[in-house]
Design a protein around this motif. Structure first.
Motif, PDB file in Angstrom:
ATOM      1  N   ASN A   6       5.185  13.036  37.106  1.00  0.00           N
ATOM      2  CA  ASN A   6       5.181  13.115  38.909  1.00  0.00           C
ATOM      3  C   ASN A   6       4.732  14.595  39.040  1.00  0.00           C
ATOM      4  O   ASN A   6       5.257  15.205  40.077  1.00  0.00           O
ATOM      5  CB  ASN A   6       6.224  12.588  39.410  1.00  0.00           C
ATOM      6  N   GLY A   7       3.734  15.269  38.201  1.00  0.00           N
ATOM      7  CA  GLY A   7       3.502  16.644  38.511  1.00  0.00           C
ATOM      8  C   GLY A   7       4.131  17.803  38.252  1.00  0.00           C
ATOM      9  O   GLY A   7       3.800  18.674  38.323  1.00  0.00           O
ATOM     10  N   THR A   8       5.380  17.561  37.264  1.00  0.00           N
ATOM     11  CA  THR A   8       6.093  18.367  36.823  1.00  0.00           C
ATOM     12  C   THR A   8       5.735  19.035  35.532  1.00  0.00           C
ATOM     13  O   THR A   8       4.968  18.279  34.698  1.00  0.00           O
ATOM     14  CB  THR A   8       7.454  18.103  36.684  1.00  0.00           C
ATOM     15  N   THR A   9       5.904  20.246  35.069  1.00  0.00           N
ATOM     16  CA  THR A   9       5.711  20.782  34.036  1.00  0.00           C
ATOM     17  C   THR A   9       7.044  21.243  33.340  1.00  0.00           C
ATOM     18  O   THR A   9       7.868  21.799  34.110  1.00  0.00           O
ATOM     19  CB  THR A   9       4.828  21.733  33.915  1.00  0.00           C
ATOM     20  N   TRP A  10       7.117  21.439  31.797  1.00  0.00           N
ATOM     21  CA  TRP A  10       8.598  22.101  31.108  1.00  0.00           C
ATOM     22  C   TRP A  10       8.400  23.783  31.816  1.00  0.00           C
ATOM     23  O   TRP A  10       9.483  24.035  31.993  1.00  0.00           O
ATOM     24  CB  TRP A  10       8.319  22.052  29.788  1.00  0.00           C
ATOM     25  N   GLU A  11       7.163  24.183  31.779  1.00  0.00           N
ATOM     26  CA  GLU A  11       7.167  25.825  32.031  1.00  0.00           C
ATOM     27  C   GLU A  11       7.759  25.976  33.394  1.00  0.00           C
ATOM     28  O   GLU A  11       7.919  27.158  33.791  1.00  0.00           O
ATOM     29  CB  GLU A  11       5.810  26.379  31.981  1.00  0.00           C
ATOM     30  N   THR A  12       7.190  25.223  34.513  1.00  0.00           N
ATOM     31  CA  THR A  12       7.577  25.598  35.830  1.00  0.00           C
ATOM     32  C   THR A  12       8.727  24.836  36.551  1.00  0.00           C
ATOM     33  O   THR A  12       8.973  25.334  37.642  1.00  0.00           O
ATOM     34  CB  THR A  12       6.324  25.324  36.595  1.00  0.00           C
ATOM     35  N   SER A  13       9.410  23.863  36.038  1.00  0.00           N
ATOM     36  CA  SER A  13      10.275  23.103  36.607  1.00  0.00           C
ATOM     37  C   SER A  13      11.954  23.574  36.254  1.00  0.00           C
ATOM     38  O   SER A  13      11.997  24.143  35.284  1.00  0.00           O
ATOM     39  CB  SER A  13      10.309  21.760  36.213  1.00  0.00           C
TER      40      SER A  13
ATOM     41  N   SER B 149      16.288  25.477  33.463  1.00  0.00           N
ATOM     42  CA  SER B 149      14.894  25.326  33.366  1.00  0.00           C
ATOM     43  C   SER B 149      14.577  24.368  32.449  1.00  0.00           C
ATOM     44  O   SER B 149      15.203  23.827  31.497  1.00  0.00           O
ATOM     45  CB  SER B 149      14.285  26.901  32.997  1.00  0.00           C
ATOM     46  N   GLY B 150      13.361  23.928  32.799  1.00  0.00           N
ATOM     47  CA  GLY B 150      12.502  22.729  32.203  1.00  0.00           C
ATOM     48  C   GLY B 150      12.353  23.112  30.531  1.00  0.00           C
ATOM     49  O   GLY B 150      12.590  22.394  29.558  1.00  0.00           O
ATOM     50  N   LEU B 151      12.172  24.463  30.324  1.00  0.00           N
ATOM     51  CA  LEU B 151      11.910  24.697  28.890  1.00  0.00           C
ATOM     52  C   LEU B 151      13.298  25.038  27.988  1.00  0.00           C
ATOM     53  O   LEU B 151      13.392  24.372  27.099  1.00  0.00           O
ATOM     54  CB  LEU B 151      11.215  26.314  28.736  1.00  0.00           C
ATOM     55  N   ASP B 152      14.485  25.362  29.017  1.00  0.00           N
ATOM     56  CA  ASP B 152      15.936  25.155  28.111  1.00  0.00           C
ATOM     57  C   ASP B 152      16.197  24.125  27.995  1.00  0.00           C
ATOM     58  O   ASP B 152      16.901  23.580  26.690  1.00  0.00           O
ATOM     59  CB  ASP B 152      16.758  25.902  29.141  1.00  0.00           C
ATOM     60  N   PHE B 153      15.857  22.967  28.928  1.00  0.00           N
ATOM     61  CA  PHE B 153      16.142  21.439  28.627  1.00  0.00           C
ATOM     62  C   PHE B 153      15.456  20.971  27.502  1.00  0.00           C
ATOM     63  O   PHE B 153      16.156  20.122  26.599  1.00  0.00           O
ATOM     64  CB  PHE B 153      15.928  20.474  29.732  1.00  0.00           C
ATOM     65  N   LYS B 154      14.179  21.211  27.196  1.00  0.00           N
ATOM     66  CA  LYS B 154      13.451  20.921  26.116  1.00  0.00           C
ATOM     67  C   LYS B 154      13.917  21.310  24.939  1.00  0.00           C
ATOM     68  O   LYS B 154      13.847  20.665  23.910  1.00  0.00           O
ATOM     69  CB  LYS B 154      11.861  21.280  26.365  1.00  0.00           C
ATOM     70  N   VAL B 155      14.030  22.508  24.716  1.00  0.00           N
ATOM     71  CA  VAL B 155      14.877  23.101  23.705  1.00  0.00           C
ATOM     72  C   VAL B 155      16.120  22.352  23.213  1.00  0.00           C
ATOM     73  O   VAL B 155      16.258  21.980  21.978  1.00  0.00           O
ATOM     74  CB  VAL B 155      15.240  24.647  23.889  1.00  0.00           C
ATOM     75  N   GLU B 156      16.754  22.160  24.138  1.00  0.00           N
ATOM     76  CA  GLU B 156      18.069  21.177  23.934  1.00  0.00           C
ATOM     77  C   GLU B 156      17.760  20.082  23.422  1.00  0.00           C
ATOM     78  O   GLU B 156      18.470  19.679  22.219  1.00  0.00           O
ATOM     79  CB  GLU B 156      19.087  21.299  25.105  1.00  0.00           C
ATOM     80  N   VAL B 157      16.980  19.132  24.091  1.00  0.00           N
ATOM     81  CA  VAL B 157      16.459  17.827  23.434  1.00  0.00           C
ATOM     82  C   VAL B 157      15.938  17.860  22.120  1.00  0.00           C
ATOM     83  O   VAL B 157      16.227  17.009  21.356  1.00  0.00           O
ATOM     84  CB  VAL B 157      15.884  16.871  24.482  1.00  0.00           C
TER      85      VAL B 157
END
Length: 368
Positions: free
Chosen positions: A123-130, A136-144
């Motif tokens: 829905n228009g979100t990105t890892w870099e800006t959310s 942060s989206g990037l921290d969540f991505k690192v964790e998963v």
């Protein structure tokens, strides 16, 4: 629930059981989907599975709230902006037992979802800006990614023990502001070490590549699996029948059609016809049906309170025009109020819906 549900890790389950909806609303959305749009439970694109209904029915539009407290039924019925649309996306995923995470951009909310191919921002979100709740989206991505790369025992040894030690030595984690929980801090040595260790695990290339697919044996067969089996069998629908001067026309037994209309398998057997928006469709009264005045009713399923009537003409004659009122059924199957109409054998029933109409599912037409 989705067949993947029993096979998620405890951490992934945390992204399911934290749904803000009461149990009755979660049960309602599962029942509604299996009645109204069962095919969205196995859409080929995993990013659209279940959430395709955001495009087809919730839509980005000015919301209409019909009561208080507000419910997810109202969102599906009345629509909403991008953020409200995303609320429903998280809700429907968690209701079917799939992990979802929030994602807030500067001006709106989106969401992130699990798929068998990995987590995806939607829905228009990105890892870099959310961000979401201080993360942060990037921290969540690192964790998963880090959690998925290592077997659970290895992850426990490398990270969970450090995190537990940090909770003891560095102080109560609940006292740390959300925006600092994933940041290095000179006074939180063990927590900082756990953050660095997670980043290193994220950057490591494992010997055995682990996918995000979650599958295995289950104790029970889900409705989704039963529906998929039914779909693959592709049994033909019942024929048009005449009995005791009454005519039953399955909605799939149509002639000409145009517009946003599709025929799909109906959960539990048979088929159904879905108007996605505007469209026109024709049915022929069988020659063996007696010519007389009939009472017509349709078995329908709707999810929006704002329904336009279904227009009927016989043999495309404007003088025979009848507007059939479509009820708001909140995702259940119900019959329309009967309308009287004079019909002869072989007559053509022309049904149409105008531009701007919202979704309508029809299972059969009864003339008696």
């Amino acid at each position: 629930l989705d067949p993947a549900f029993p096979h998620f890790s405890v951490w992934e389950m945390r992204q399911i059981v934290n749904c803000d909806a009461p149990n009755e609303q979660m049960k309602w959305v599962r029942d509604m989907v299996m009645n109204y749009v069962p095919h969205i439970t196995f859409i080929t694109d995993p990013k659209l599975r279940y959430t395709y209904i955001l495009q087809s029915d919730v839509r980005i539009r000015k919301p209409t709230w019909t009561g208080s407290p507000r419910t997810y039924q109202m969102i599906l019925s009345g629509g909403g902006n991008q953020s409200i649309n995303s609320w429903f996306g998280r809700f429907i995923l968690k209701s079917f037992g799939l992990p979802a995470w929030g994602a807030k951009e500067r001006k709106f909310e989106g969401y992130c979802r699990w798929t068998p191919e990995g987590w995806e921002p939607m829905n228009g979100t990105t890892w870099e800006t959310s961000t979401w709740q201080g993360k942060s989206g990037l921290d969540f991505k690192v964790e998963v990614e880090a959690r998925n790369k290592a077997p659970q025992q290895e992850y426990w040894k490398k990270l969970v023990m450090l995190q537990a030690l940090a909770d003891v030595v560095d102080g109560d984690p609940n006292s740390i502001p959300d925006e600092e929980k994933d940041a290095l801090h000179p006074e939180r040595l063990w927590r900082s070490l756990s953050i660095v260790s997670m980043e290193l695990l994220f950057q490591t290339e494992p010997e055995v590549v682990r996918t995000f697919e979650r599958k295995g044996k289950s104790l029970v067969k889900t409705r989704n699996e039963k529906y998929l089996e039914q779909y693959e069998l592709d049994k033909p629908d019942a024929e048009i029948s005449v009995a005791d001067d009454a005519v039953t026309i399955p909605a799939s037994r149509h002639g000409f059609k145009s517009g946003n209309i599709m025929v799909i398998d109906s959960y539990g057997g048979g088929k159904q016809l879905n108007f996605l928006a505007e469209g026109a469709i024709e049915y022929e009264v069988p020659d063996e049906a007696p010519g007389k005045k009939y009472t017509m009713k349709l078995e329908v399923c709707t999810v929006s309170a704002k329904q336009t009537p279904l227009t009927l003409k016989v043999n495309d004659d404007d003088e025979s025009k009848v507007n059939i009122k479509i009820p708001y059924t909140t995702g259940s199957w119900e019959f329309t109020t009967g309308v009287e109409i004079e019909l002869d054998p072989g007559a053509i029933l022309n049904f149409s819906r105008p531009k701007g109409s919202l979704g309508l599912a029809i299972k059969k037409i009864i003339l008696e």
